[in-house]
Design a protein around this motif. Structure first.
Motif, PDB file in Angstrom:
ATOM      1  N   PRO A 239       0.809  -1.219   0.000  1.00 50.39           N
ATOM      2  CA  PRO A 239       0.000   0.000   0.000  1.00 50.39           C
ATOM      3  C   PRO A 239       0.848   1.278   0.000  1.00 50.39           C
ATOM      4  O   PRO A 239       0.474   2.259  -0.628  1.00 50.39           O
ATOM      5  N   LYS A 240       1.998   1.227   0.654  1.00 51.98           N
ATOM      6  CA  LYS A 240       2.828   2.439   0.747  1.00 51.98           C
ATOM      7  C   LYS A 240       3.429   2.872  -0.585  1.00 51.98           C
ATOM      8  O   LYS A 240       3.837   4.012  -0.741  1.00 51.98           O
ATOM      9  N   LYS A 241       3.510   1.939  -1.529  1.00 53.86           N
ATOM     10  CA  LYS A 241       4.156   2.269  -2.815  1.00 53.86           C
ATOM     11  C   LYS A 241       3.223   3.041  -3.753  1.00 53.86           C
ATOM     12  O   LYS A 241       3.673   3.642  -4.711  1.00 53.86           O
ATOM     13  N   HIS A 242       1.917   2.976  -3.501  1.00 49.12           N
ATOM     14  CA  HIS A 242       0.936   3.717  -4.317  1.00 49.12           C
ATOM     15  C   HIS A 242       1.114   3.498  -5.814  1.00 49.12           C
ATOM     16  O   HIS A 242       1.136   4.453  -6.593  1.00 49.12           O
ATOM     17  N   VAL A 243       1.325   2.256  -6.210  1.00 47.61           N
ATOM     18  CA  VAL A 243       1.493   1.965  -7.639  1.00 47.61           C
ATOM     19  C   VAL A 243       0.175   2.292  -8.380  1.00 47.61           C
ATOM     20  O   VAL A 243      -0.894   1.880  -7.939  1.00 47.61           O
ATOM     21  N   ASP A 244       0.276   3.039  -9.483  1.00 43.26           N
ATOM     22  CA  ASP A 244      -0.922   3.411 -10.263  1.00 43.26           C
ATOM     23  C   ASP A 244      -1.582   2.187 -10.871  1.00 43.26           C
ATOM     24  O   ASP A 244      -0.879   1.319 -11.390  1.00 43.26           O
ATOM     25  N   LYS A 245      -2.907   2.201 -10.869  1.00 40.16           N
ATOM     26  CA  LYS A 245      -3.635   1.179 -11.615  1.00 40.16           C
ATOM     27  C   LYS A 245      -4.645   1.916 -12.487  1.00 40.16           C
ATOM     28  O   LYS A 245      -5.368   2.781 -11.985  1.00 40.16           O
ATOM     29  N   VAL A 246      -4.662   1.589 -13.757  1.00 38.68           N
ATOM     30  CA  VAL A 246      -5.555   2.288 -14.682  1.00 38.68           C
ATOM     31  C   VAL A 246      -6.602   1.308 -15.190  1.00 38.68           C
ATOM     32  O   VAL A 246      -6.265   0.209 -15.651  1.00 38.68           O
ATOM     33  N   TYR A 247      -7.863   1.727 -15.088  1.00 43.82           N
ATOM     34  CA  TYR A 247      -8.991   0.882 -15.506  1.00 43.82           C
ATOM     35  C   TYR A 247      -9.819   1.602 -16.564  1.00 43.82           C
ATOM     36  O   TYR A 247     -10.015   2.817 -16.475  1.00 43.82           O
ATOM     37  N   TYR A 248     -10.314   0.821 -17.509  1.00 44.38           N
ATOM     38  CA  TYR A 248     -11.331   1.303 -18.438  1.00 44.38           C
ATOM     39  C   TYR A 248     -12.643   0.671 -17.968  1.00 44.38           C
ATOM     40  O   TYR A 248     -12.653  -0.520 -17.604  1.00 44.38           O
TER      41      TYR A 248
ATOM     42  N   PHE B 297     -14.394  12.061  -7.122  1.00 45.84           N
ATOM     43  CA  PHE B 297     -13.315  11.072  -7.201  1.00 45.84           C
ATOM     44  C   PHE B 297     -11.985  11.727  -6.836  1.00 45.84           C
ATOM     45  O   PHE B 297     -11.129  11.119  -6.210  1.00 45.84           O
ATOM     46  N   GLU B 298     -11.819  12.987  -7.254  1.00 45.79           N
ATOM     47  CA  GLU B 298     -10.570  13.718  -6.992  1.00 45.79           C
ATOM     48  C   GLU B 298     -10.424  14.016  -5.490  1.00 45.79           C
ATOM     49  O   GLU B 298      -9.336  13.978  -4.933  1.00 45.79           O
TER      50      GLU B 298
ATOM     51  N   MET C 169     -12.138   5.725   3.440  1.00 47.97           N
ATOM     52  CA  MET C 169     -11.942   6.786   2.444  1.00 47.97           C
ATOM     53  C   MET C 169     -10.942   6.328   1.373  1.00 47.97           C
ATOM     54  O   MET C 169      -9.956   5.663   1.669  1.00 47.97           O
ATOM     55  N   THR C 170     -11.219   6.738   0.142  1.00 52.86           N
ATOM     56  CA  THR C 170     -10.265   6.449  -0.935  1.00 52.86           C
ATOM     57  C   THR C 170      -9.341   7.646  -1.112  1.00 52.86           C
ATOM     58  O   THR C 170      -9.714   8.779  -0.787  1.00 52.86           O
ATOM     59  N   ARG C 171      -8.168   7.387  -1.639  1.00 54.50           N
ATOM     60  CA  ARG C 171      -7.238   8.470  -1.983  1.00 54.50           C
ATOM     61  C   ARG C 171      -7.747   9.161  -3.240  1.00 54.50           C
ATOM     62  O   ARG C 171      -8.509   8.560  -4.000  1.00 54.50           O
ATOM     63  N   PRO C 172      -7.276  10.384  -3.500  1.00 52.47           N
ATOM     64  CA  PRO C 172      -7.684  11.064  -4.728  1.00 52.47           C
ATOM     65  C   PRO C 172      -7.432  10.188  -5.951  1.00 52.47           C
ATOM     66  O   PRO C 172      -6.383   9.557  -6.065  1.00 52.47           O
ATOM     67  N   ALA C 173      -8.434  10.128  -6.811  1.00 49.90           N
ATOM     68  CA  ALA C 173      -8.338   9.302  -8.015  1.00 49.90           C
ATOM     69  C   ALA C 173      -8.680  10.165  -9.210  1.00 49.90           C
ATOM     70  O   ALA C 173      -9.476  11.107  -9.104  1.00 49.90           O
ATOM     71  N   SER C 174      -8.085   9.829 -10.337  1.00 50.55           N
ATOM     72  CA  SER C 174      -8.274  10.659 -11.518  1.00 50.55           C
ATOM     73  C   SER C 174      -9.266   9.972 -12.467  1.00 50.55           C
ATOM     74  O   SER C 174      -8.983   8.902 -13.006  1.00 50.55           O
ATOM     75  N   LEU C 175     -10.437  10.610 -12.607  1.00 48.91           N
ATOM     76  CA  LEU C 175     -11.512  10.057 -13.442  1.00 48.91           C
ATOM     77  C   LEU C 175     -11.606  10.844 -14.734  1.00 48.91           C
ATOM     78  O   LEU C 175     -11.755  12.072 -14.705  1.00 48.91           O
TER      79      LEU C 175
ATOM     80  N   ILE D  74      -6.267   4.872 -10.155  1.00 51.28           N
ATOM     81  CA  ILE D  74      -6.244   4.846  -8.685  1.00 51.28           C
ATOM     82  C   ILE D  74      -4.836   4.471  -8.231  1.00 51.28           C
ATOM     83  O   ILE D  74      -4.054   3.916  -9.000  1.00 51.28           O
ATOM     84  N   HIS D  75      -4.533   4.777  -6.989  1.00 55.23           N
ATOM     85  CA  HIS D  75      -3.162   4.575  -6.487  1.00 55.23           C
ATOM     86  C   HIS D  75      -3.161   3.622  -5.299  1.00 55.23           C
ATOM     87  O   HIS D  75      -2.298   3.675  -4.441  1.00 55.23           O
ATOM     88  N   GLU D  76      -4.173   2.815  -5.215  1.00 60.53           N
ATOM     89  CA  GLU D  76      -4.304   1.843  -4.127  1.00 60.53           C
ATOM     90  C   GLU D  76      -5.126   0.686  -4.685  1.00 60.53           C
ATOM     91  O   GLU D  76      -5.519   0.724  -5.853  1.00 60.53           O
TER      92      GLU D  76
END
Ligand code: URA
Length: 238
Positions: free
Chosen positions: A125-134, A149-150, A163-169, A184-186
């Protein structure tokens, strides 16, 4: 150094019992000499092992990119359902596992490996690797959703908020059925579906396109896979 029967079983020549039988039957040679004791110690990096006249080369780590199809579960074995591991027909090692989980009905990028350190780095969780979904969403996705979402959403309950972290929609199309791309970063359980539920909407199709530096190869149809390229390996290991 390791036992010959363990080596052969790990390389997928058969179960431990099956390889013991092959050894007894004289089908296995080490450096050109037939060996009949299953507990013979071999050097997996130096010795030349042959099974039925075919070389068995040692593979320590394997890395596959799978385009997970819907209907298959992200597990290593299951009595009822097909697992993502069942789809990897070329695997040599018996200790492969999927890095993270996609829901049964989700498609897309899944890394399959036996490299536990790498999996840990990608999932920690600490690495916050990006995951991109369609995704396809029932109903109109709006700019208000983008803001929510932001800001971060509560995907838990009022009593037990989560709570979720800021996500880019990103809205790709907005209509009775909308199409979106979400970063998302989690990786919380059912995160994308729960984020949309938190704004009163339902995900009808979900596909992962990217995880960190690793992008789904567009040539892979659902159910298809390939080994990672050297370049992908270098990036993903960083
Ligand atoms: N979020 C979900 O809701 N499901 C997945 O499979 C992946 C992310």
């Amino acid at each position: 150094m390791m036992r010959l029967d363990k080596y052969l079983a790990e390389m997928g020549i058969g179960t431990r019992q099956e390889v013991k039988k092959k050894i007894r039957q004289g089908n296995i040679s080490v450096n050109g000499t037939v060996v009949k004791a299953a507990d013979t110690k071999i050097d997996e990096n130096q010795d030349e092992i042959m099974a039925n006249g075919q070389p068995v080369s040692y593979v320590s780590y394997e890395y596959y990119m799978l385009n997970k199809p819907a209907g298959v579960i992200s597990a290593t074995e299951d009595r009822k359902d097909t697992t993502v591991l069942d789809l990897i027909k070329d695997k040599k090692r018996k200790d492969l596992f999927p890095v993270g989980r996609l829901d049964k009905d989700t498609e897309g990028l899944l890394l399959i490996t036996n490299d536990g350190d790498l999996a840990h780095r990608l999932l920690a969780p600490k690495k916050h690797v990006d995951k991109v979904y369609y995704a396809k969403i029932r109903g109109k996705v709006t700019e208000e959703d983008v803001k929510q979402f932001e800001k971060g959403l509560n995907i838990g309950t009022e009593d037990k908020p989560e709570m979720t972290r800021p996500a880019s929609l990103e809205i790709l199309t907005s209509a009775d059925e909308s199409q979106i791309r979400l970063t998302i970063h989690e990786g919380k359980f059912h995160q994308v579906k729960r984020m949309f539920l938190a704004v009163g909407k339902e995900v009808t199709y979900l596909k992962r396109e990217r995880m960190g530096t690793l992008c789904l190869d567009e040539n892979l149809k659902p159910g298809e896979y390939r080994p990672l390229t050297k370049e992908e390996m270098e990036h993903v290991r960083k």
